[in-house]
Write an enzyme that holds these catalytic residues in place. Structure first.
Site, mmCIF file in Angstrom:
data_model
loop_
_atom_site.group_PDB
_atom_site.id
_atom_site.type_symbol
_atom_site.label_atom_id
_atom_site.label_comp_id
_atom_site.label_asym_id
_atom_site.label_seq_id
_atom_site.Cartn_x
_atom_site.Cartn_y
_atom_site.Cartn_z
ATOM 1 N N GLU A 160 -10.682 -5.712 9.630
ATOM 2 C CA GLU A 160 -10.143 -4.551 8.925
ATOM 3 C C GLU A 160 -10.693 -4.556 7.495
ATOM 4 O OE1 GLU A 160 -5.837 -4.554 8.607
ATOM 5 O OE2 GLU A 160 -5.812 -2.365 8.680
ATOM 6 N N ALA A 218 6.768 -6.018 -1.325
ATOM 7 C CA ALA A 218 5.615 -6.852 -1.682
ATOM 8 C C ALA A 218 5.657 -7.204 -3.165
ATOM 9 C CB ALA A 218 4.327 -6.111 -1.352
ATOM 10 N N GLY A 239 2.759 -4.994 7.689
ATOM 11 C CA GLY A 239 1.849 -5.843 6.931
ATOM 12 C C GLY A 239 0.719 -6.320 7.827
ATOM 13 N N SER A 240 0.168 -7.458 7.478
ATOM 14 C CA SER A 240 -1.006 -7.944 8.201
ATOM 15 C C SER A 240 -0.626 -8.510 9.572
ATOM 16 C CB SER A 240 -1.693 -9.035 7.380
ATOM 17 O OG SER A 240 -0.810 -10.131 7.225
ATOM 18 N N ASN A 246 0.802 -1.238 0.000
ATOM 19 C CA ASN A 246 0.000 0.000 0.000
ATOM 20 C C ASN A 246 0.828 1.279 0.000
ATOM 21 O OD1 ASN A 246 0.736 -0.472 2.637
ATOM 22 N ND2 ASN A 246 -1.222 0.106 3.515
ATOM 23 N N GLU A 274 4.594 -3.308 12.406
ATOM 24 C CA GLU A 274 3.511 -2.360 12.130
ATOM 25 C C GLU A 274 2.410 -3.180 11.494
ATOM 26 O OE1 GLU A 274 3.359 0.629 13.031
ATOM 27 O OE2 GLU A 274 5.430 1.200 13.400
ATOM 28 N N LEU A 275 1.365 -3.501 12.281
ATOM 29 C CA LEU A 275 0.378 -4.475 11.801
ATOM 30 C C LEU A 275 -0.962 -3.810 11.502
ATOM 31 C CD1 LEU A 275 1.462 -7.269 14.293
ATOM 32 C CD2 LEU A 275 2.325 -6.810 12.010
ATOM 33 N N LYS A 310 12.655 -6.962 1.518
ATOM 34 C CA LYS A 310 11.772 -7.722 0.634
ATOM 35 C C LYS A 310 10.492 -6.933 0.418
ATOM 36 C CE LYS A 310 8.332 -10.471 0.977
ATOM 37 N NZ LYS A 310 7.623 -10.106 -0.252
ATOM 38 N N CYS A 340 -3.414 1.150 6.810
ATOM 39 C CA CYS A 340 -3.683 0.588 8.141
ATOM 40 C C CYS A 340 -4.207 1.653 9.093
ATOM 41 C CB CYS A 340 -2.440 -0.082 8.694
ATOM 42 S SG CYS A 340 -1.000 0.955 8.561
HETATM 43 P P1 ADP Z 1 -1.163 -7.534 2.866
HETATM 44 O O1 ADP Z 1 -2.486 -8.053 3.324
HETATM 45 O O2 ADP Z 1 -0.975 -6.080 3.011
HETATM 46 O O3 ADP Z 1 -0.724 -8.075 1.548
HETATM 47 P P2 ADP Z 1 0.751 -9.269 4.076
HETATM 48 O O4 ADP Z 1 1.085 -9.347 5.525
HETATM 49 O O5 ADP Z 1 0.205 -10.468 3.410
HETATM 50 O O6 ADP Z 1 -0.210 -8.031 3.986
HETATM 51 O O7 ADP Z 1 2.022 -8.786 3.257
HETATM 52 C C1 ADP Z 1 2.950 -7.861 3.730
HETATM 53 C C2 ADP Z 1 4.338 -8.324 3.315
HETATM 54 O O8 ADP Z 1 4.599 -9.567 3.957
HETATM 55 C C3 ADP Z 1 4.486 -8.568 1.824
HETATM 56 O O9 ADP Z 1 5.806 -8.173 1.449
HETATM 57 C C4 ADP Z 1 4.308 -10.063 1.730
HETATM 58 O O10 ADP Z 1 4.920 -10.614 0.584
HETATM 59 C C5 ADP Z 1 5.019 -10.515 2.992
HETATM 60 N N1 ADP Z 1 4.664 -11.868 3.449
HETATM 61 C C6 ADP Z 1 3.507 -12.539 3.288
HETATM 62 N N2 ADP Z 1 3.596 -13.773 3.818
HETATM 63 C C7 ADP Z 1 4.839 -13.900 4.348
HETATM 64 C C8 ADP Z 1 5.567 -14.919 5.042
HETATM 65 N N3 ADP Z 1 5.022 -16.105 5.298
HETATM 66 N N4 ADP Z 1 6.849 -14.659 5.423
HETATM 67 C C9 ADP Z 1 7.409 -13.469 5.162
HETATM 68 N N5 ADP Z 1 6.784 -12.471 4.513
HETATM 69 C C10 ADP Z 1 5.523 -12.663 4.113
#
Ligand code: ADP
Length: 485
Positions: free
Chosen positions: A386, A182, A233-234, A157, A255-256, A180, A289
């Site tokens: 959310e 997205a 991320g999530s 995002n 940051e969730l 890394k 978020c």
């Molecule tokens: P969103 O719902 O915003 O896509 P995610 O938490 O799925 O949130 O993704 C946020 C980041 O975490 C992205 O870079 C995604 O590729 C990464 N991600 C998702 N799954 C994993 C995992 N199992 N291990 C490490 N990184 C991950």
């Protein structure tokens, strides 16, 4: 000549200062959510490439940690300048892969540069302490030193500024980094490699890998050379990373997710509240978020607020983010559209009344109408979940105490907003809300100078402010004895 947005579109990984492909040569496609068009590919890297990136970062750390704070500060200043000199190109790249309007994309790139500049300044202020000693012949020093290799995982995002908040303090502290980005929005992440090269940041300080999230995440969490993980991320993936990182006891910042309430009291300035509501709900098409998840509105002002919010959301211009004047771009993908649709369906079944939008936009693809739902009730899914999309549910409350209870009745605690013109109420509500970020009569409050971060299941640690560098530093106590005094 390349289109301006192509200038920073790098379709390779950046490891130890080299641009490389995945070992297997495999790639993943990247698309433009506004057109559905494939705009390029990225390497599908995994464990082995990630391990090499971590080892390159560790090798670079051994020399980078010795570079003076002033020189690191100068590097970050150059990085800031390179970003701002290329703001338009970076904004177009961001809009193209993410969908957000050019106006918001330019703002995000500007914000990235602002974070980098802030940390250029903070790099010179990582003070330690000299502590009065309880012994006549010993002295006590407390020093701060870089933790070492930092791994950063970022979402789609805010693909530019989320990395700025991590790369900035890492370099300022003297750490090296493996990032890394997205998979949906990798180019704004990979662009940091080019920017770092242009700013003269030494090879191996910034490394970027793209590909399988679980393989890259698995290696990052397992590898003992990584001393800190910073994730945005999530909550679900954050919890998984916390568990995985426990094996090697790494520092973690998270940051969730959020479930931001936006409270409007009877005494609020209605027009100001509506303006704040639009910004706090529909920025990035509701995909942040800190976006409002629940509007909680006091009974006497409820009908007027709903009416004005519906009018203002109907007036938002939906379109391709790359077209000047667009205010609402597409959602990131069709899964996001289906998720938003199912929440609306659930709300309508349970008595919710759609007063603006409510369906896919006539532009097709992942465009969705900005939506307002009146008569929102606790039993509807978005009370707990959310939304991450352009739905504004409006609940009704009677008293201040009830409003605070409703606002806090969630596992999350990231951002909240409230509108009142009563100073006493402003303090009572502010102190009653269990949230890391509180906007009082303001709907957009993020700034580099202030600490950003959640309470409860919204996260751990802060980004921005002088607090934002702390997690990148280890504190060391040194006792110097035998001084013969
Ligand atoms: P969103 O719902 O915003 O896509 P995610 O938490 O799925 O949130 O993704 C946020 C980041 O975490 C992205 O870079 C995604 O590729 C990464 N991600 C998702 N799954 C994993 C995992 N199992 N291990 C490490 N990184 C991950």
């Amino acid at each position: 000549m390349l289109a301006i947005s192509e200038q920073y579109k790098k379709q390779a990984n950046f490891i130890g200062g080299e641009w490389v492909n995945a070992d297997s040569g495999e790639t993943l496609d990247v698309n433009n959510p506004a057109t559905g068009e494939i705009i390029g590919t990225i390497p599908k890297s995994g464990k082995a490439e990630t391990r090499r990136a971590i080892e390159a970062a560790q090798a670079a750390f051994l020399t980078f940690r010795k570079i003076s704070a002033l020189d690191r500060s100068k590097m970050l200043r150059r990085l800031h300048d390179v970003i701002m000199d290329n703001q338009e190109s970076l904004a177009q790249l961001l809009s193209m892969e993410q969908g957000k309007s050019l106006f918001e994309a330019r703002g995000e790139v500007g914000m990235s540069a602002a974070y980098v500049l802030w940390y250029a300044e903070e790099a010179r202020r990582t003070y330690g302490d000299v502590v009065p000693s309880p012994w006549a012949d010993r002295r006590i020093l407390v020093t701060k030193e870089p933790v070492g290799v930092v791994a950063a995982i970022t979402p789609w995002n805010f693909p530019a500024s989320m990395l700025a908040r991590k790369i900035g303090p890492a370099i300022a502290a003297g750490c090296t980094i493996v990032a890394k980005p997205a998979t949906q929005t990798p180019y704004s992440g990979l662009a940091w490699g080019l920017l770092a090269e242009e700013a003269g940041i030494p090879a191996g300080v910034v490394n970027i890998v793209t590909g399988s999230a679980s393989e890259i995440g698995g290696e990052i969490t397992k590898n003992p050379l990584v001393r800190k993980i910073t994730f945005t991320g999530s909550t679900e993936v954050g919890k998984l990373l916390l568990k995985q990182a426990a094996g090697t006891v790494k520092k973690v910042s998270m940051e969730l997710g959020g479930n931001a309430p936006f409270l409007v009291f009877n005494d609020a300035d209605l027009e100001r509240a509506v303006e704040g509501a639009i910004a706090a709900k529909f920025r990035n098409s509701g995909q942040t978020c800190v976006c409002t998840n629940r509007f909680l509105v006091q009974s006497k002002i409820y009908n007027k607020f709903v009416e004005r919010l519906a009018e203002a959301s109907d007036a938002l211009k939906v379109g391709n983010g790359m077209d000047e004047g667009t205010q609402q771009g597409p959602l990131i993908d069709m899964n996001a559209v289906e998720s938003v649709e199912s929440m609306i369906e659930d709300a309508v079944k349970k008595g919710g009344k759609v007063v603006a939008g409510g369906k896919r936009h006539s532009l097709g693809g992942s465009f969705f109408e900005p939506t307002v739902i009146a008569n929102a009730k606790a039993r509807m899914r978005f009370t707990k979940e959310e939304i991450f999309g352009p739905i504004a549910p409006v609940y009704k409350f009677k008293s201040e105490e009830e409003a605070i209870d409703l606002a806090n009745n969630t596992l999350f605690g990231l951002a909240c907003y409230f509108y009142t013109q009563d100073l006493g109420r402003a303090y009572r509500v502010m102190e009653g809300l269990k949230y890391g970020l509180v906007g009082v009569n303001e709907g957009v409050i993020t700034t580099v100078e202030a600490p950003f971060g959640g309470m409860k299941e919204s996260g751990l640690g802060k980004e921005g402010g002088h607090q934002g560098i702390e997690d990148y530093l280890d504190t060391k106590y040194v006792c110097i004895g035998g001084l013969g005094m």
